[in-house]
Design an enzyme around this catalytic site. Structure first.
Site, PDB file in Angstrom:
ATOM      1  N   HIS A  34      32.186-124.206 -20.444  1.00 34.65           N
ATOM      2  CA  HIS A  34      32.921-124.345 -21.713  1.00 34.65           C
ATOM      3  C   HIS A  34      32.415-123.304 -22.702  1.00 34.65           C
ATOM      4  CE1 HIS A  34      33.970-128.930 -21.381  1.00 34.65           C
ATOM      5  NE2 HIS A  34      34.838-128.189 -20.738  1.00 34.65           N
ATOM      6  N   HIS A  61      44.422-132.507 -13.722  1.00 34.72           N
ATOM      7  CA  HIS A  61      43.943-132.135 -15.062  1.00 34.72           C
ATOM      8  C   HIS A  61      44.187-130.641 -15.223  1.00 34.72           C
ATOM      9  CE1 HIS A  61      41.404-131.802 -18.511  1.00 34.72           C
ATOM     10  NE2 HIS A  61      40.258-131.576 -17.914  1.00 34.72           N
ATOM     11  N   GLU A  76      42.756-128.450 -17.381  1.00 35.32           N
ATOM     12  CA  GLU A  76      41.724-127.561 -17.915  1.00 35.32           C
ATOM     13  C   GLU A  76      41.437-126.438 -16.905  1.00 35.32           C
ATOM     14  OE1 GLU A  76      38.325-129.589 -19.573  1.00 35.32           O
ATOM     15  OE2 GLU A  76      37.772-127.835 -20.768  1.00 35.32           O
ATOM     16  N   ASP A 104      39.041-124.917 -15.515  1.00 36.28           N
ATOM     17  CA  ASP A 104      38.125-124.987 -14.369  1.00 36.28           C
ATOM     18  C   ASP A 104      38.802-125.631 -13.153  1.00 36.28           C
ATOM     19  OD1 ASP A 104      37.998-127.144 -16.227  1.00 36.28           O
ATOM     20  OD2 ASP A 104      36.256-127.968 -15.202  1.00 36.28           O
ATOM     21  N   HIS A 128      38.992-136.931 -19.629  1.00 33.08           N
ATOM     22  CA  HIS A 128      38.613-136.747 -21.022  1.00 33.08           C
ATOM     23  C   HIS A 128      39.646-135.976 -21.843  1.00 33.08           C
ATOM     24  CE1 HIS A 128      37.078-132.386 -20.851  1.00 33.08           C
ATOM     25  NE2 HIS A 128      37.592-132.631 -19.673  1.00 33.08           N
ATOM     26  N   ASP A 160      37.585-135.164 -13.457  1.00 33.79           N
ATOM     27  CA  ASP A 160      36.326-135.061 -14.215  1.00 33.79           C
ATOM     28  C   ASP A 160      35.513-136.367 -14.199  1.00 33.79           C
ATOM     29  OD1 ASP A 160      36.257-132.392 -15.027  1.00 33.79           O
ATOM     30  OD2 ASP A 160      37.570-132.766 -16.735  1.00 33.79           O
ATOM     31  N   TYR A 162      26.286-135.523 -18.105  1.00 33.27           N
ATOM     32  CA  TYR A 162      27.738-135.292 -18.094  1.00 33.27           C
ATOM     33  C   TYR A 162      28.448-136.365 -18.912  1.00 33.27           C
ATOM     34  CZ  TYR A 162      32.169-134.125 -15.605  1.00 33.27           C
ATOM     35  OH  TYR A 162      33.438-133.756 -15.251  1.00 33.27           O
ATOM     36  N   HIS A 209      34.015-132.253  -9.946  1.00 36.01           N
ATOM     37  CA  HIS A 209      32.779-131.452  -9.971  1.00 36.01           C
ATOM     38  C   HIS A 209      31.671-132.217  -9.248  1.00 36.01           C
ATOM     39  CE1 HIS A 209      34.422-128.822 -13.086  1.00 36.01           C
ATOM     40  NE2 HIS A 209      34.744-129.895 -13.792  1.00 36.01           N
TER      41      HIS A 209
END
Ligand code: FEO
Length: 397
Positions: free
Chosen positions: A23, A79, A81, A83, A146, A165, A193, A226
């Site tokens: 991030h 998701h 995002e 990554d 999230h 996540d 995390y 992850h």
């Protein structure tokens, strides 16, 4: 390369040993990370999530070794995002018409990131996708866990929850399964995390986990976005999340300070001594915010029942490292935690009221007006610090 999870399900992600900041500079990844993507080959072939953009070409080349890209029937984006979605443009350049299943919010986000009008198919909680061979994927929206677009999906018969996540960790390991790795390292990364990413959403996490448990699904494996895959007692991480989402705290007081000429540092140490003399069981931790990783401090705040923040006065305010860490702490919306401030000053002495107001605004219950010491603390000031520490424990904790 691909790693078999179970039957026709494989991991086809990327282990990133090099990454130390995630991030941007917001999250330290001391132990690296993995970007997990999964391939299911049944009558229909499904790809769940991709990997971070820098690895897009490598990822797609590896994927080609496992399957003819034209034989991928469905892509699931749990998701949006970067990554997880960063390799989507590279992949879609080969198979532009393949349907992409995701939430309505993920469509907004994917379009916003990549400006492409791919063949999106939006799904909601309870929607199913038939994969043939008696298996199906069931979707569960995970709004705000999230991001507003987050979701998970569950593979029936194989009983695997692909949670993205949630339940993940930034933890590189070639082992890739929870039972094979160092347990202390694994859970240190899990709590870090949760503390740094999921704390603001604890109420929602609590509710969502209860909702998932009420479905009484048989969960044989949790495959997050992850880190390692939970195959041994997979619901142990769900139980941990239930604990962490429920106003979690340990018997710990964390002192976070910065110092210019060691006066505020000496105050911090004397306060710690006072606490210790008063209660030998409480775990006291001291961190100089200018020298300590900010995410590691956040993890310690997460474990604490009380924090004490210290800064000398500079330019009628506080030192930048303390201002920075308190800004992060404020954003994480910690609940049910107490706090107080301390600090040295030479002339005007605003640091303690500034810290006190900041802690209050960050949602902490401020239990004392705070302690100031003028110039370099003398023996009398040091004694007052010890008494302050004793008072914190005896009166409020
Ligand atoms: Fe929210 Fe792993 O990205």
């Amino acid at each position: 390369m691909a790693l078999k999870l179970k039957n026709n399900v494989s991991w086809i992600g990327k282990t990133d040993w090099d990454i130390k900041k995630f991030h941007g500079d917001e999250y330290s990844t001391h132990r690296g990370s993995t970007y997990n993507s999964y391939l299911i080959k049944e009558e229909k072939n499904v790809l769940i999530d991709t990997v971070w953009k820098p690895f897009a070409k490598e990822y797609v080349e590896n994927l080609k070794k496992e399957i003819d890209l034209n034989n991928i029937d469905f892509i699931i984006m749990n998701h949006a995002e970067i990554d997880h979605s960063g390799s989507l443009p590279e992949l879609m350049s080969y198979i532009p018409d393949t349907p992409v299943y995701c939430t309505e919010n993920a469509v907004k986000s994917l379009k916003g990131h990549y400006h492409q009008n791919w063949n999106f198919r939006t799904v909601k909680t309870g929607d199913e996708l038939d994969l043939g061979n008696g298996k199906k994927l069931v979707f569960v929206e995970m709004k705000m866990l999230h991001w507003p677009d987050s979701m998970a999906c569950y593979l029936t018969e194989d009983n695997i929850l692909f949670s993205n996540d949630a339940f993940g960790q930034h933890y590189a390991s070639e082992y890739m399964f929870n039972d094979l790795v160092d347990q202390a390292e694994l859970f240190a990364e899990c709590i870090k995390y949760y503390a740094n990413i999921l704390t603001p959403f604890s109420l929602l996490a609590n509710k969502k986990i209860k909702e998932i448990l009420s479905l009484k699904l048989q969960i044989d494996m949790i495959a997050p976005g992850h880190g390692v895959i939970w195959r041994d007692n997979p619901t142990q991480i769900v139980e941990k999340y239930m604990d962490w989402a429920n106003l979690y705290q340990e018997n710990q007081i964390t002192i976070i300070y910065d110092t210019m000429w060691d006066g505020t540092k000496r105050m911090a140490e004397a306060i710690a001594e006072g606490i210790k003399q008063s209660d030998n069981n409480v775990n006291i931790k001291l961190y100089n915010a200018a020298k300590t990783d900010k995410n590691d401090i956040v993890t310690e705040v997460f474990k604490s029942k009380c924090i004490l923040a210290g800064s000398p006065t500079i330019n009628n305010g506080i030192l930048v490292s303390i201002a920075g860490i308190l800004e992060i702490i404020k954003g994480l919306k910690f609940k049910n935690k107490k706090a107080a401030a301390f600090g040295c000053y030479g002339w005007s002495g605003e640091s303690v009221p500034v810290l006190t107001e900041t802690l209050d605004k960050a949602g902490f219950l401020v239990i004392d007006d705070g302690l100031k010491a003028i110039w370099n603390p003398d023996n009398d000031s040091i004694k007052k610090c010890m008494v302050f520490g004793e008072k914190i424990v005896k009166t409020f904790i």
